[in-house]
Design a protein around this motif. Structure first.
Motif, PDB file in Angstrom:
ATOM      1  N   ILE A  87      -3.109   0.259  -3.815  1.00 26.25           N
ATOM      2  CA  ILE A  87      -2.766  -1.128  -3.496  1.00 26.25           C
ATOM      3  C   ILE A  87      -2.178  -1.776  -4.747  1.00 26.25           C
ATOM      4  CG2 ILE A  87      -3.589  -3.340  -2.639  1.00 26.25           C
ATOM      5  CD1 ILE A  87      -3.896  -1.153  -0.587  1.00 26.25           C
TER       6      ILE A  87
ATOM      7  N   ILE B 206      -5.310   5.466  -1.140  1.00 24.28           N
ATOM      8  CA  ILE B 206      -4.418   4.360  -0.828  1.00 24.28           C
ATOM      9  C   ILE B 206      -4.315   3.505  -2.094  1.00 24.28           C
ATOM     10  CG2 ILE B 206      -3.996   2.326   0.583  1.00 24.28           C
ATOM     11  CD1 ILE B 206      -3.716   4.919   2.129  1.00 24.28           C
TER      12      ILE B 206
ATOM     13  N   MET C  92      -8.491  -1.932   6.238  1.00 24.28           N
ATOM     14  CA  MET C  92      -7.629  -1.003   5.510  1.00 24.28           C
ATOM     15  C   MET C  92      -8.157   0.389   5.832  1.00 24.28           C
ATOM     16  SD  MET C  92      -4.963  -0.464   3.667  1.00 24.28           S
ATOM     17  CE  MET C  92      -4.527  -2.118   3.125  1.00 24.28           C
TER      18      MET C  92
ATOM     19  N   CYS D  62      -3.734   1.986   8.691  1.00 27.39           N
ATOM     20  CA  CYS D  62      -3.732   0.628   9.244  1.00 27.39           C
ATOM     21  C   CYS D  62      -4.031  -0.338   8.109  1.00 27.39           C
ATOM     22  CB  CYS D  62      -4.795   0.463  10.324  1.00 27.39           C
ATOM     23  SG  CYS D  62      -4.511   1.392  11.845  1.00 27.39           S
ATOM     24  N   ASP D  63      -3.164  -1.340   7.930  1.00 22.99           N
ATOM     25  CA  ASP D  63      -3.434  -2.393   6.953  1.00 22.99           C
ATOM     26  C   ASP D  63      -3.893  -3.644   7.701  1.00 22.99           C
ATOM     27  OD1 ASP D  63      -1.179  -3.902   7.806  1.00 22.99           O
ATOM     28  OD2 ASP D  63       0.123  -3.016   6.280  1.00 22.99           O
TER      29      ASP D  63
ATOM     30  N   TRP E 128       0.837  -1.192   0.000  1.00 28.69           N
ATOM     31  CA  TRP E 128       0.000   0.000   0.000  1.00 28.69           C
ATOM     32  C   TRP E 128       0.872   1.242   0.000  1.00 28.69           C
ATOM     33  CZ3 TRP E 128       0.767   3.408   3.930  1.00 28.69           C
ATOM     34  CH2 TRP E 128       1.183   2.925   5.174  1.00 28.69           C
TER      35      TRP E 128
END
Length: 223
Positions: free
Chosen positions: A120, A118, A101, A76-77, A60
């Protein structure tokens, strides 16, 4: 605040930078969050799903499209939460796993408005990318904000674009995905807006009403 992309809006189209064979899905997209001036930490919640029966290896990257001075974000992943200075990390997901996520927004005592992407990337197939959009607003004066039902056409575009259902649009701004404003127009009925001088790629159109509130953002693909 009038010069930034606010959030209390339905962002239509920005989340379409997804390959046809993507191994993951993020929902909701966009993810929106609303806070008061007293809230110190407000997360915009989304879930990422591994759509395959295999372990996937992902990366990410945080892309801040617009943010008010003093406002900060953190990500936060599915595996960990990170500090505000961390802008990218690799992570793995188990087969069919569903995980968080999130983007946390910190106003730090100021009225925070922000739009964050974000990105990905599937590390096993770098052409497989997904953009998730996260929006936050601590401005509560939004009860009469226009509906986010404007459409842009043609899209993709070569030279000019127009807007449909645009009676509440006063100002049109075009941003690159890294947050640079590259064009600005005063909206008029049935107008055509030029973009032939912009390089090919993906852009974000921000639409503001007569009170300076951005009530919708749209993807624009320039050929």
């Amino acid at each position: 605040m009038k010069n930034l992309l606010p959030l209390l809006l339905l962002l239509i189209g920005v989340s379409t930078f997804v390959s046809a064979q993507s191994v993951c899905l993020i929902q909701p997209n966009p993810a929106t969050a609303v806070g008061t001036f007293e809230d110190e930490d407000v997360p915009a919640d989304a879930k990422i799903t591994n759509l395959t029966g295999n372990t996937i290896h992902m990366k990410w990257e945080r892309q801040v499209i617009n943010i008010t001075p003093g406002c900060e974000t953190a990500v936060c992943d599915p595996n960990n939460c990170f500090g505000r200075s961390i802008s990218f990390r690799n992570f793995n997901m188990d087969p069919n796993e569903v995980g968080d996520m999130l983007v946390h927004f910190y106003g730090n005592g100021a009225a925070c408005e922000s739009v964050v992407h974000i990105k990905i990337t599937n590390l096993d197939n770098p052409s497989d990318t997904t953009i998730a959009v996260y929006l936050f607003n601590q401005n509560t004066a939004t009860k009469d904000i226009p509906k986010a039902n404007v459409r842009v056409y043609p899209n993709p575009v070569t030279d000019y674009f127009s807007l449909e259902n645009a009676e509440n649009v006063a100002v049109i701004r075009i941003f690159t995905l890294d947050g640079r404003e590259v064009a600005r127009f005063d909206a008029t009925a049935n107008a055509l807006y030029p973009c032939s001088n912009q390089p090919a790629g993906n852009y974000v159109i921000a639409l503001s009403d007569k009170n300076g509130r951005t009530f919708q953002a749209l993807e624009l693909k320039k050929l």
